[in-house]
Design an enzyme around this catalytic site. Structure first.
Site, PDB file in Angstrom:
ATOM      1  CG  ASP A 170      36.156  46.126  39.986  1.00  0.00           C
ATOM      2  OD1 ASP A 170      36.626  45.867  41.107  1.00  0.00           O
ATOM      3  OD2 ASP A 170      36.812  45.994  38.936  1.00  0.00           O
ATOM      4  CE  LYS A 174      39.451  40.704  42.012  1.00  0.00           C
ATOM      5  NZ  LYS A 174      38.825  39.898  40.925  1.00  0.00           N
TER       6      LYS A 174
HETATM    7  O1  MRU Z   1      39.740  41.048  38.595  1.00  0.00           O
HETATM    8  P1  MRU Z   1      40.544  42.324  38.684  1.00  0.00           P
HETATM    9  O2  MRU Z   1      41.970  42.092  39.043  1.00  0.00           O
HETATM   10  O3  MRU Z   1      40.369  43.171  37.456  1.00  0.00           O
HETATM   11  O4  MRU Z   1      39.877  43.105  39.895  1.00  0.00           O
HETATM   12  C1  MRU Z   1      40.401  44.367  40.251  1.00  0.00           C
HETATM   13  C2  MRU Z   1      39.774  44.959  41.443  1.00  0.00           C
HETATM   14  O5  MRU Z   1      38.850  44.429  42.018  1.00  0.00           O
HETATM   15  C3  MRU Z   1      40.274  46.300  41.870  1.00  0.00           C
HETATM   16  O6  MRU Z   1      40.180  46.442  43.244  1.00  0.00           O
HETATM   17  C4  MRU Z   1      39.432  47.384  41.191  1.00  0.00           C
HETATM   18  O7  MRU Z   1      39.329  47.137  39.832  1.00  0.00           O
HETATM   19  C5  MRU Z   1      39.979  48.739  41.420  1.00  0.00           C
HETATM   20  S1  MRU Z   1      41.482  48.975  40.528  1.00  0.00           S
HETATM   21  C6  MRU Z   1      41.956  50.587  40.737  1.00  0.00           C
END
Ligand code: MRU
Length: 337
Positions: A228, A239
């Site tokens: 992220d 995550k």
């Molecule tokens: O809370 P989310 O579902 O938006 O979290 C997503 C993640 O942590 C993904 O691993 C990250 O955004 C990479 S997506 C290519």
């Protein structure tokens, strides 16, 4: 690479006058689409996780700006509202900064539409390139573990970590994929498994708590995750649960790969300590599928991201190239500053 087989899902679709989003809260039970006609609706879809995944929320936000321009809304207000939707994934701020720069150059709604489409198209190209770069690091017949959902649903298409997995499977480097459930939103169970089964990729779901046991068994050679936000020293927010996977991987001699486009790299943030970690409502932990599972009166702590220190990462794969054992110097060489 057989993209006709491995790249068929498009969850964020511009329709000329509105934005169609596949509602990821309802998968895999139901494939329902949401039609957004305003920046406020896009903001809500991002906040409520109808659209999620770092690149996908950036792309959706860019289209949110286009909708604001088409409706003659004050663009400063729309940019601020979209920016505040979620704090951790820097792709959101990156995409909005790009739209803001276009506005500053005098772009009208048509020019903004071209910019949003460019953001979406570039993300797909980056994913396909990262797929090749990441797969090349993996020895034939490997097993891999992934976390959360980093696939077509989380991006413009193909995916980041899941793109590497798709390319690795197609090229005979990956024989078996394991996906962690990813409590509490179950992105691994609900979304990654949905994508893998659709592609006919051999995949097994594991409880998040089974990861160390899996690594000890010798069945996986790589943990492959998305990001992220990647700080200037390589520390990576992803995550919740990613950090403990990296610790377990190092302990068991399993390699750890982060796959993310350059839009996820934030050279203005020195280290992971400076990354804001989103805290979501404790209610998300106290219930499963809308049914309360925890005694009334109980509370919960619900951070939805964590930071993996750079020294636990074996490779960061971006469309600009691969950084092995990331350091600030290596990050600067690829991303400047
Ligand atoms: O809370 P989310 O579902 O938006 O979290 C997503 C993640 O942590 C993904 O691993 C990250 O955004 C990479 S997506 C290519």
């Amino acid at each position: 690479m057989d993209y006709d087989r491995y790249d068929r899902i498009r969850a964020v679709q511009w329709q000329g006058d509105h934005l169609r989003l596949l509602d990821q809260r309802l998968l895999p039970q139901e494939e329902r689409w949401i039609d957004c006609t305003s920046a406020a609706q896009v903001t809500l879809a991002i906040k409520d996780l109808a659209v999620r995944g770092a690149p996908a929320i950036g792309i959706a936000a860019a289209w949110g700006v286009v909708l604001a321009a088409k409706q003659g809304e004050a663009l400063d207000g729309a940019l601020a509202m979209l920016r505040a939707a979620r704090p951790t994934a820097v792709n959101l701020m990156w995409a909005l900064d790009r739209m803001k720069a276009s506005i500053a150059k005098g772009a009208d709604a048509t020019a903004l539409e071209r910019e949003a489409q460019a953001i979406q198209d570039e993300d797909l190209a980056a994913n396909r390139h990262m797929g090749e770069l990441g797969a090349a690091l993996i020895a034939p017949h490997s097993g891999v573990l992934t976390h959360c959902n980093t696939g077509s649903l989380a991006t413009s298409g193909f995916g980041t970590a899941l793109g590497v997995i798709r390319a690795g499977v197609a090229g005979g480097r990956i024989d078996q994929v394991f996906a962690g459930e990813t409590r509490p939103w179950q992105q691994g169970a609900r979304l990654t498994m949905w994508e893998l089964v659709r592609d006919g990729i051999p995949a097994k779901l594991i409880a998040d708590s089974a990861a160390s046991h899996l690594m000890r068994s010798g069945a996986v050679q790589w943990v492959i995750v998305g990001a992220d936000r990647i700080a200037a020293n390589g520390d990576t927010a992803n995550k919740i649960g990613t950090y403990q996977l990296a610790i377990a991987a190092r302990h068991h001699g399993v390699k750890f790969m982060v796959v993310a486009p350059s839009s996820t790299v934030d050279m203005a943030t020195a280290s992971g300590d400076d990354i804001e970690i989103e805290l979501r409502d404790s209610a998300e932990l106290l219930a499963v599928a809308g049914r309360r599972t925890v005694v009334e009166g109980a509370d919960a702590w619900n951070p939805v991201f964590d930071v993996t220190p750079a020294d636990l990462i074996d490779a960061i794969v971006t469309e600009r190239g691969v950084i092995e054992r990331p350091t600030t110097k290596a990050m600067q060489a690829l991303f400047g500053r």
